[in-house]
Design a protein around this motif. Structure first.
Motif, PDB file in Angstrom:
ATOM      1  N   ALA A  88       0.865  -1.169   0.000  1.00  0.00           N
ATOM      2  CA  ALA A  88       0.000   0.000   0.000  1.00  0.00           C
ATOM      3  C   ALA A  88       0.903   1.220   0.000  1.00  0.00           C
ATOM      4  CB  ALA A  88      -0.888  -0.008   1.229  1.00  0.00           C
ATOM      5  N   TYR A  89       0.327   2.382  -0.300  1.00  0.00           N
ATOM      6  CA  TYR A  89       1.121   3.609  -0.259  1.00  0.00           C
ATOM      7  C   TYR A  89       1.436   3.922   1.192  1.00  0.00           C
ATOM      8  CZ  TYR A  89      -0.270   3.907  -5.078  1.00  0.00           C
ATOM      9  OH  TYR A  89      -0.463   3.626  -6.398  1.00  0.00           O
ATOM     10  N   ASN A  97      -5.664   5.177   1.485  1.00  0.00           N
ATOM     11  CA  ASN A  97      -5.325   4.150   0.508  1.00  0.00           C
ATOM     12  C   ASN A  97      -6.588   3.609  -0.148  1.00  0.00           C
ATOM     13  OD1 ASN A  97      -2.564   2.947  -0.088  1.00  0.00           O
ATOM     14  ND2 ASN A  97      -2.369   3.460   2.081  1.00  0.00           N
TER      15      ASN A  97
ATOM     16  N   LYS C  12      -1.691  11.667  -4.629  1.00  0.00           N
ATOM     17  CA  LYS C  12      -0.457  11.008  -4.196  1.00  0.00           C
ATOM     18  C   LYS C  12       0.726  11.959  -4.252  1.00  0.00           C
ATOM     19  CE  LYS C  12      -0.046   7.234  -6.574  1.00  0.00           C
ATOM     20  NZ  LYS C  12      -0.474   6.290  -7.628  1.00  0.00           N
ATOM     21  N   THR C  83       3.816  -0.626  -5.530  1.00  0.00           N
ATOM     22  CA  THR C  83       2.507   0.010  -5.475  1.00  0.00           C
ATOM     23  C   THR C  83       1.934   0.320  -6.854  1.00  0.00           C
ATOM     24  OG1 THR C  83       3.724   2.056  -5.064  1.00  0.00           O
ATOM     25  CG2 THR C  83       2.661   1.036  -3.181  1.00  0.00           C
TER      26      THR C  83
END
Lengths: 251, 315, 243
Positions: A88-89, A97, C12, C83
């Motif tokens: 996962a991040y 996430n 992100k 990821t």
């Protein structure tokens, strides 16, 4: 019987000689299919080919009637998966996430992320960053991520890695309930058959990149023999067979 | 090896192979799109790159002309310099430079000053000597030719090439602002006009430093009037405009060029100043220039050492 | 779906401290420079065009660095941290994943340029002589023009990132290539026409009277061709990636 997943003559050969060869099987709706084999048998490679992370040399994969090479988006629409390690991040929280994943499914209700975190027992940690998570917690987050979209086919690679006994029991219960109540189909790989033997109804046994047995547990295993015993016996016969071939070749 | 427990699926499997042999229709389309992108990109790159190379800019035209001009065996260069403040003339200077490489001779006659006071200096290069004569003194200063290597050695193409490349690279895209126009008679006009924000920060910094240095002579009593007239800019100094123009002959040789630099700023009292530096250079008598010659007989002569040269320049 | 992933990639990028650091620099550097210039004699003559000075500084160093870092993290870094596959197993094609990553980097590039422009204009008023109300249009044009070569450099970085499975390797390679590309024209001036990295200050062609249209179009097409090629080649490599 509705076919959910068809794997047709998949071959992928790596330069180091490893890979998978001529794999074919299918999974019907409601199946809990156990993909079983020792480490290095090619289970992860096969699963990666199924979900499009690796392109096969030959063969094709069809999910819900959609070919994964040509109709990837449609094929993956109702698939949830967790492959290899549950990554996962790390710089995001568990909740964030899942929020990233949830964006792909606009029809999901807003409460879905909380629900699925509750389901895997991560609700108390949802605001915490993943980089502080233990392997078991990451595994649970991976499961949550796979279940998030309410998929009809769930593909899990070694899902019980890092889970404690309680986690494994919970995991089994969750899977069984989802399969029975919601008719969700599962494809689960493991090198530890004990954890799966109670819930799978069909198995595929892999060894050295090949699928050596595929079928329903009822068809394959005679009454009175435990599934583990059967699998171990099959792996052995197959190896002896290999040896025989080898000897013949030398002669 | 494989025991199939499911239904026989030879149909499915043959279909699988067919699909794979075709590579999948949408896959093929994907590769073709990406390939087409690469192809179109490459064509565009080649077309625009070569057209950029072929497109002789004003900068290149000027560079070529300057090189050709320098290569002439003899020529006369007239330089005019003026500095004005808010339109009022502060300084004018003029210099006639005559060079003949074959005769190894040259002469400079320069004057500088304002309307009230003028100073002049003459420099002759002849018979292996350099002779200075300033209007301040009645003495001819003579120095044996012992010029630095790069001056003595006619071929200094290498260092100048490096300089040229460094300048070119530092200018970067500013070069592209230089334009060149055909004048109809075969000659060309090249120009680079920079104003406001186009002026590079480095140029601005140098301009500011130079302007404040010039004004610093104020405290120097020896300094001539025109230097004390130079306003001392303290605030808001800015190189506002740089105009460079060059006329290039049919033979790709510079005929004349002008550089005009406008610097603005305010002095202590808050008065706004607009300093304009204009340098005009005129080239003539190509291949037929005869430098001035001075006959030293009966004149007051002072031999100077190499070090003295600098003093000679400073008066 | 692509919108969803653009949001994801943007989020992100934003959650990375590095991006926030660049944003902070975009605000702090102009302010600090303005303060330093304020105390220098005559502002060294460069206080008057602080927006241009900062644009030169950022387009030369910090913005390319931001692009290198973001591209190597979005591709090579996500391969290393396993990821990348999280997005790839969702119902979205790889081409769209690629496009949305490039889009997110581009969005932040535009945001950074915007922030730098606004802070330089504001902090420029601190510097005496910062009188460029009339030049605001020029400043805006210059910042908008500066976006184009940076965008092309971003595409090239994304292309380079495809060759690496670790962000550090990708980043170092990009920095080396960039440094080399900045030095090569000193030795082979003719090459500078072809190198995308020598267009970082092409914005000077847009301000004031500007360069002739043909010149502008020529440079623009060259940069566009770099974008198209790097993007196409990047997509091909990304599609072929086996995870």
């Amino acid at each position: 019987m509705d076919i959910v997943l068809e794997v047709n003559a998949i071959t992928k050969q790596y330069k180091n000689g490893r890979g998978v060869r001529d794999i074919r099987f299918d999974i019907a709706k409601g199946d809990i299919f156990g993909l079983i084999g020792p480490n290095g048998a090619g289970k992860t490679t096969l699963l990666k080919i199924i979900i499009g992370l690796i392109r096969p040399d030959h063969g094709s994969v069809t999910i819900f009637g959609n070919n994964t090479t040509d109709q990837f988006e449609q094929a993956m629409q109702q698939v949830g998966c967790m492959i290899e390690t549950a990554d996962a991040y790390e710089y995001l929280s568990a909740y964030d996430n899942l929020k990233l994943s949830a964006r792909f499914y606009p029809e999901l209700p807003k409460t879905r992320i909380d629900d699925v975190l509750e389901q895997v027992g991560l609700a108390p940690y949802k605001k915490e960053r993943v980089n502080g998570f233990s392997l078991g917690m990451k595994q649970r987050l991976g499961l949550a991520s796979a279940l998030l979209s309410k998929p009809k086919l769930v593909i899990l690679d070694e899902p019980t890695n890092g889970l404690d006994i309680e986690g494994i029991v919970n995991f089994r219960n969750t899977i069984q309930q989802l399969a029975r109540v919601h008719g969700i189909t599962f494809l689960i790989s493991s090198h530890m058959i004990t954890e799966l033997s109670l819930i799978v109804n069909r198995i595929g046994i892999m060894q050295n990149g090949q699928m050596i047995r595929v079928g329903g547990v009822d068809e394959l295993v005679k009454p009175g023999i435990r599934l583990e015993q059967y699998i171990v016996s099959q792996l052995h016969t197959s190896m002896e067979g290999d040896h025989d071939d080898h000897r013949k070749y030398i002669k | 090896m494989i025991e199939s427990f499911g239904k026989p699926d030879s149909e499915v499997c043959s279909q699988g192979f067919t699909l794979n042999n075709l590579g999948g229709l949408s896959m093929k389309k994907k590769w073709m799109t990406a390939g087409a992108g690469l192809g179109i990109g490459a064509v565009l790159l080649l077309a625009s790159g070569f057209s950029a190379m072929a497109n002789t800019s004003g900068y290149d035209a000027y560079k070529t002309a300057l090189k050709n001009t320098k290569a002439e065996t003899s020529l006369t260069t007239n330089v005019d310099l003026t500095i004005s403040d808010n339109g009022k003339m502060l300084v004018t200077g003029a210099a006639d430079l005559k060079v003949n490489k074959e005769q190894k001779a040259g002469s400079v006659a320069a004057t500088i000053g304002d309307s009230s006071e003028k100073r002049s200096i003459n420099v002759f290069r002849q018979e292996g000597k350099v002779i200075f004569k300033s209007s301040e003194e009645d003495v001819y200063k003579v120095r044996e030719m012992n010029a630095p290597k790069w001056q003595r050695n006619g071929d200094h193409s290498n260092p100048s090439k490096v300089v040229e490349q460094v300048i070119g690279t530092l200018l970067g895209n500013i070069k592209d602002l230089a334009t060149v126009e055909d004048q109809g008679n075969g000659g060309k006009h090249a120009e680079l006009h920079l104003s406001g924000d186009q002026v590079p920060a480095v140029v601005n910094a140098v301009g500011t430093v130079v302007v404040s240095k010039l004004a610093n002579h104020k405290n120097n009593e020896k300094a001539p009037d025109w230097m004390t007239n130079m306003p001392k800019l303290t605030d808001n100094i800015k190189v506002e405009k740089i105009d460079m123009d060059a006329e290039i002959s049919t033979k790709d040789i510079l005929e004349e060029q002008t550089a005009k630099i406008k610097i603005i700023g305010t002095d202590k009292s808050g008065k706004k100043h607009e300093l304009t530096f204009t340098i005009h250079v005129d080239y003539s008598d190509l291949n037929k220039t005869v430098p001035e010659h001075i006959d030293l007989t009966g004149k007051k002569i002072e031999e100077i050492k190499n070090k003295g040269m600098k003093r000679g320049w400073r008066h | 779906m692509i919108i969803a992933n653009i949001l994801n990639e943007t989020e992100k990028l934003w959650k990375h401290n590095r991006t926030k650091g660049f944003l902070l620099l975009a605000i702090l550097l102009p302010v600090i420079s303005a303060i330093i210039l304020h105390y220098l004699p005559n502002n060294l003559g460069i206080g008057s065009n602080l927006p241009m000075l900062m644009l030169r500084l950022f387009t030369f160093s910090l913005l390319p660095l931001f692009l290198f870092m973001s591209a190597s993290e979005a591709f090579s870094g996500e391969v290393a941290s396993n990821t990348l596959k999280l997005g790839l197993v969702r119902p979205i094609t790889r081409a769209k994943v690629f496009a949305s990553k490039v889009a997110a980097i581009t969005i932040f590039l535009a945001i950074l340029l915007g922030v730098i422009m606004i802070t330089t204009i504001i902090s420029g008023w601190l510097v005496p002589g910062g009188d460029y109300a009339s030049g605001l249009l020029d400043i805006f044009t210059a910042y908008a023009a500066a976006f184009i070569p940076l965008m092309a450099i971003g595409c090239v970085s994304v292309f380079i990132a495809q060759f690496f499975n670790k962000s550090s390797g990708a980043l170092v390679t990009m920095i080396l290539i960039y440094t080399a590309a900045k030095f090569v024209p000193f030795i082979f001036p003719a090459l500078s026409v072809w190198s995308i990295f020598s267009y970082t200050n092409w914005y000077v062609l847009w301000i004031g009277n500007g360069a002739p249209f043909v010149k502008l179009a020529n440079s623009f097409i060259l940069m566009l061709s770099y974008c198209i090629m790097a993007y196409s080649a990047g997509v091909i490599l990304f599609e072929k990636k086996q995870l």
